[in-house]
Design a protein around this motif. Structure first.
Motif, PDB file in Angstrom:
ATOM      1  N   PHE A 208      15.059  44.087  29.251  1.00 38.98           N
ATOM      2  CA  PHE A 208      13.632  43.589  29.340  1.00 38.98           C
ATOM      3  C   PHE A 208      12.991  44.146  30.504  1.00 38.98           C
ATOM      4  O   PHE A 208      11.762  44.586  30.353  1.00 38.98           O
ATOM      5  CB  PHE A 208      13.489  42.201  29.370  1.00 38.98           C
ATOM      6  N   LEU A 209      13.736  44.154  31.679  1.00 34.00           N
ATOM      7  CA  LEU A 209      13.213  44.868  32.821  1.00 34.00           C
ATOM      8  C   LEU A 209      13.008  46.450  32.750  1.00 34.00           C
ATOM      9  O   LEU A 209      12.109  46.926  33.166  1.00 34.00           O
ATOM     10  CB  LEU A 209      14.010  44.462  34.077  1.00 34.00           C
ATOM     11  N   TRP A 210      13.838  46.882  32.034  1.00 34.81           N
ATOM     12  CA  TRP A 210      14.143  48.354  31.557  1.00 34.81           C
ATOM     13  C   TRP A 210      13.021  48.707  31.073  1.00 34.81           C
ATOM     14  O   TRP A 210      12.202  49.864  31.456  1.00 34.81           O
ATOM     15  CB  TRP A 210      15.429  48.740  30.901  1.00 34.81           C
ATOM     16  N   VAL A 211      12.552  48.144  29.781  1.00 35.53           N
ATOM     17  CA  VAL A 211      11.557  48.415  28.952  1.00 35.53           C
ATOM     18  C   VAL A 211      10.056  48.158  29.769  1.00 35.53           C
ATOM     19  O   VAL A 211       9.245  48.937  29.833  1.00 35.53           O
ATOM     20  CB  VAL A 211      11.419  47.789  27.923  1.00 35.53           C
ATOM     21  N   TRP A 212       9.907  47.131  30.507  1.00 36.31           N
ATOM     22  CA  TRP A 212       9.041  46.849  31.398  1.00 36.31           C
ATOM     23  C   TRP A 212       8.463  47.997  32.402  1.00 36.31           C
ATOM     24  O   TRP A 212       7.421  48.409  32.735  1.00 36.31           O
ATOM     25  CB  TRP A 212       9.142  45.401  31.839  1.00 36.31           C
ATOM     26  N   ALA A 213       9.650  48.136  33.163  1.00 36.95           N
ATOM     27  CA  ALA A 213       9.422  49.274  34.110  1.00 36.95           C
ATOM     28  C   ALA A 213       8.915  50.701  33.630  1.00 36.95           C
ATOM     29  O   ALA A 213       8.303  51.264  34.282  1.00 36.95           O
ATOM     30  CB  ALA A 213      10.889  49.288  35.041  1.00 36.95           C
ATOM     31  N   GLU A 214       9.746  51.084  32.766  1.00 29.79           N
ATOM     32  CA  GLU A 214       9.273  52.320  32.125  1.00 29.79           C
ATOM     33  C   GLU A 214       8.134  52.372  31.291  1.00 29.79           C
ATOM     34  O   GLU A 214       7.242  53.516  31.116  1.00 29.79           O
ATOM     35  CB  GLU A 214      10.698  52.882  31.379  1.00 29.79           C
ATOM     36  N   SER A 215       7.808  51.450  30.456  1.00 27.79           N
ATOM     37  CA  SER A 215       6.481  51.422  29.501  1.00 27.79           C
ATOM     38  C   SER A 215       5.533  50.364  29.807  1.00 27.79           C
ATOM     39  O   SER A 215       4.462  50.278  29.157  1.00 27.79           O
ATOM     40  CB  SER A 215       7.338  51.003  28.100  1.00 27.79           C
ATOM     41  N   GLY A 216       5.403  49.688  31.011  1.00 27.42           N
ATOM     42  CA  GLY A 216       4.523  48.939  31.440  1.00 27.42           C
ATOM     43  C   GLY A 216       4.501  47.660  30.470  1.00 27.42           C
ATOM     44  O   GLY A 216       5.369  47.583  29.496  1.00 27.42           O
ATOM     45  N   PRO A 217       3.512  46.733  30.801  1.00 30.38           N
ATOM     46  CA  PRO A 217       3.286  45.283  29.986  1.00 30.38           C
ATOM     47  C   PRO A 217       3.295  45.692  28.426  1.00 30.38           C
ATOM     48  O   PRO A 217       3.469  44.829  27.714  1.00 30.38           O
ATOM     49  CB  PRO A 217       2.231  44.851  30.643  1.00 30.38           C
ATOM     50  N   LEU A 218       2.482  46.667  27.950  1.00 33.74           N
ATOM     51  CA  LEU A 218       2.351  46.866  26.626  1.00 33.74           C
ATOM     52  C   LEU A 218       3.614  47.259  25.821  1.00 33.74           C
ATOM     53  O   LEU A 218       3.929  46.545  24.816  1.00 33.74           O
ATOM     54  CB  LEU A 218       1.078  47.969  26.383  1.00 33.74           C
ATOM     55  N   GLY A 219       4.285  47.894  26.519  1.00 32.51           N
ATOM     56  CA  GLY A 219       6.047  48.368  25.914  1.00 32.51           C
ATOM     57  C   GLY A 219       6.669  47.183  26.108  1.00 32.51           C
ATOM     58  O   GLY A 219       7.410  46.683  24.910  1.00 32.51           O
ATOM     59  N   LEU A 220       6.686  46.092  27.083  1.00 28.89           N
ATOM     60  CA  LEU A 220       7.336  44.861  27.107  1.00 28.89           C
ATOM     61  C   LEU A 220       6.815  44.100  26.036  1.00 28.89           C
ATOM     62  O   LEU A 220       7.646  43.414  25.173  1.00 28.89           O
ATOM     63  CB  LEU A 220       7.186  44.371  28.205  1.00 28.89           C
ATOM     64  N   LEU A 221       5.620  44.025  25.598  1.00 22.93           N
ATOM     65  CA  LEU A 221       5.236  43.085  24.612  1.00 22.93           C
ATOM     66  C   LEU A 221       5.537  43.365  23.215  1.00 22.93           C
ATOM     67  O   LEU A 221       5.824  42.519  22.366  1.00 22.93           O
ATOM     68  CB  LEU A 221       3.491  43.161  24.549  1.00 22.93           C
ATOM     69  N   PHE A 222       5.700  44.882  23.195  1.00 19.85           N
ATOM     70  CA  PHE A 222       6.067  45.359  21.680  1.00 19.85           C
ATOM     71  C   PHE A 222       7.890  44.933  21.554  1.00 19.85           C
ATOM     72  O   PHE A 222       8.021  44.498  20.563  1.00 19.85           O
ATOM     73  CB  PHE A 222       5.836  46.827  21.542  1.00 19.85           C
ATOM     74  N   PHE A 223       8.371  45.282  22.583  1.00 15.28           N
ATOM     75  CA  PHE A 223       9.767  44.780  22.500  1.00 15.28           C
ATOM     76  C   PHE A 223      10.038  43.414  22.339  1.00 15.28           C
ATOM     77  O   PHE A 223      10.936  43.118  21.647  1.00 15.28           O
ATOM     78  CB  PHE A 223      10.329  45.238  23.828  1.00 15.28           C
ATOM     79  N   LEU A 224       9.138  42.489  23.060  1.00 16.64           N
ATOM     80  CA  LEU A 224       9.509  41.209  22.916  1.00 16.64           C
ATOM     81  C   LEU A 224       9.026  40.637  21.508  1.00 16.64           C
ATOM     82  O   LEU A 224       9.744  39.780  20.851  1.00 16.64           O
ATOM     83  CB  LEU A 224       8.562  40.574  23.682  1.00 16.64           C
ATOM     84  N   ALA A 225       8.288  41.367  20.536  1.00 17.36           N
ATOM     85  CA  ALA A 225       7.872  41.289  19.365  1.00 17.36           C
ATOM     86  C   ALA A 225       9.030  41.374  18.376  1.00 17.36           C
ATOM     87  O   ALA A 225       8.993  40.731  17.619  1.00 17.36           O
ATOM     88  CB  ALA A 225       6.692  42.033  19.062  1.00 17.36           C
ATOM     89  N   LEU A 226       9.820  42.307  18.808  1.00 14.99           N
ATOM     90  CA  LEU A 226      11.225  42.679  17.990  1.00 14.99           C
ATOM     91  C   LEU A 226      11.958  41.375  18.028  1.00 14.99           C
ATOM     92  O   LEU A 226      12.813  40.917  16.855  1.00 14.99           O
ATOM     93  CB  LEU A 226      11.873  43.641  18.565  1.00 14.99           C
ATOM     94  N   PHE A 227      12.005  40.287  18.837  1.00 13.24           N
ATOM     95  CA  PHE A 227      12.738  38.963  18.959  1.00 13.24           C
ATOM     96  C   PHE A 227      11.844  37.791  18.412  1.00 13.24           C
ATOM     97  O   PHE A 227      12.272  36.938  17.501  1.00 13.24           O
ATOM     98  CB  PHE A 227      13.047  38.702  20.295  1.00 13.24           C
ATOM     99  N   VAL A 228      10.582  37.646  18.790  1.00 15.44           N
ATOM    100  CA  VAL A 228       9.942  36.439  18.531  1.00 15.44           C
ATOM    101  C   VAL A 228       9.395  36.652  17.086  1.00 15.44           C
ATOM    102  O   VAL A 228       9.364  35.656  16.406  1.00 15.44           O
ATOM    103  CB  VAL A 228       8.282  36.712  19.655  1.00 15.44           C
TER     104      VAL A 228
END
Length: 287
Positions: A208-228
């Motif tokens: 989660f931190l990895w995606v957030w650091a490299e892709s920003g908050p939008l990237g993190l949002l898409f990654f979290l969507a894979l779970f939610v």
């Protein structure tokens, strides 16, 4: 599909069991558990692979015919035993956390005719507890399990990641750049080999931190969507279907999603193709 995963998880479990028996004979079981890799290349890869194969095997045990039920049950018991013997703490958290979450989901969505198999819940939990007590009875193994050095390193990785996020809050540092910028934020809390450039840290051991650091908050949002989003879909599926086998598959696909999410907080399954295949297979089953 469930038969295929029962066979594949069974093959991994049997190969692992053979290596464990050999390690017990040579003493490596106590001195170097990392020598146990099964068909993978690393002990933690093996342990997390077993963790993600376990829910599909349990689904096979709960929904297939008598012969396959017996085979799946034997493989599930062996898999649980190996998961705890291999001593990967992040996997232990993933198994316990996902099992608890699945139990709560079952209680919230079950039909009147569905009953929680308390005998088998107790059997699997008892097996895990006995193994944990046995592991802690060995001073060498206990020292390795309770050693906090890896935890301290990961806290440093996470702290540097948060500094990286704070400096690049909008778009992140770019895909693949975490490992390049990590030293900028300080190496005083890592080991000597890292400070001297012998060891190069490639990822923060937290997807989660990895995606957030490299892709920003939008990237993190898409990654979290894979779970939610799949979790919401599981809820809708269980509310709308009466088919017993489909309900079982949804419960255990949910368990896979949660186990992957919990493990992602302390490791990097995102980088591991076999694990990602299992994760996306669970998502595909849900939809």
């Amino acid at each position: 599909f469930l038969k295929c995963f029962t066979v594949s998880t069974g093959l991994v479990s049997i190969l692992t069991a053979v290596q464990l028996l050999q390690a017990l004979g040579t003493g490596e079981f106590f001195n170097d558990i990392y020598s146990i890799t099964g068909p993978y290349t690393h002990k933690n890869l093996l342990s997390s692979g077993l963790m993600l194969g376990l829910p599909f095997t349990l689904a096979a045990w709960a929904s297939l015919n008598k012969t396959w039920r017996k085979v799946a049950l034997a493989i599930a018991l062996l898999t649980v035993a190996e998961i705890f013997i291999l001593r990967t703490r992040g996997v232990w958290l993933g198994v316990f956390g996902s099992a608890l979450a699945t139990g709560l989901l079952f209680l919230a969505t079950r039909k009147k005719e569905e009953k929680l198999p308390l005998v088998w819940v107790g059997a699997f939990s008892g097996l895990a507890l006995v193994l944990l007590i046995g592991l802690f009875a060995s001073s060498n193994i206990k020292a390795g399990i309770t050693n906090s050095s890896n935890v301290q390193k990961r806290l440093t990785f996470w702290s540097n990641s948060m500094d990286m996020i704070a400096e690049h809050p909008t778009l992140g540092v770019g895909a693949g750049n975490w490992k390049l910028l990590f030293p900028k934020y300080g190496l005083s809390q890592v080991d000597d080999s890292t400070m001297q450039g012998i060891t190069h840290i490639q990822r923060p051991h937290n997807d989660f931190l990895w995606v957030w650091a490299e892709s920003g908050p939008l990237g993190l949002l898409f990654f979290l969507a894979l779970f939610v989003l799949p979790i919401f879909q599981v809820w809708r599926n269980l509310k709308s279907t009466e088919d017993p086998q489909l309900r079982i598959v949804n419960y255990f696909a949910f368990m896979t999603i949660v186990a992957y999410a919990i493990f992602s907080f302390s490791d990097f399954p995102l980088e591991r193709a076999p694990h990602t295949v299992l994760f996306f297979t669970a998502i595909a089953l849900i939809y």
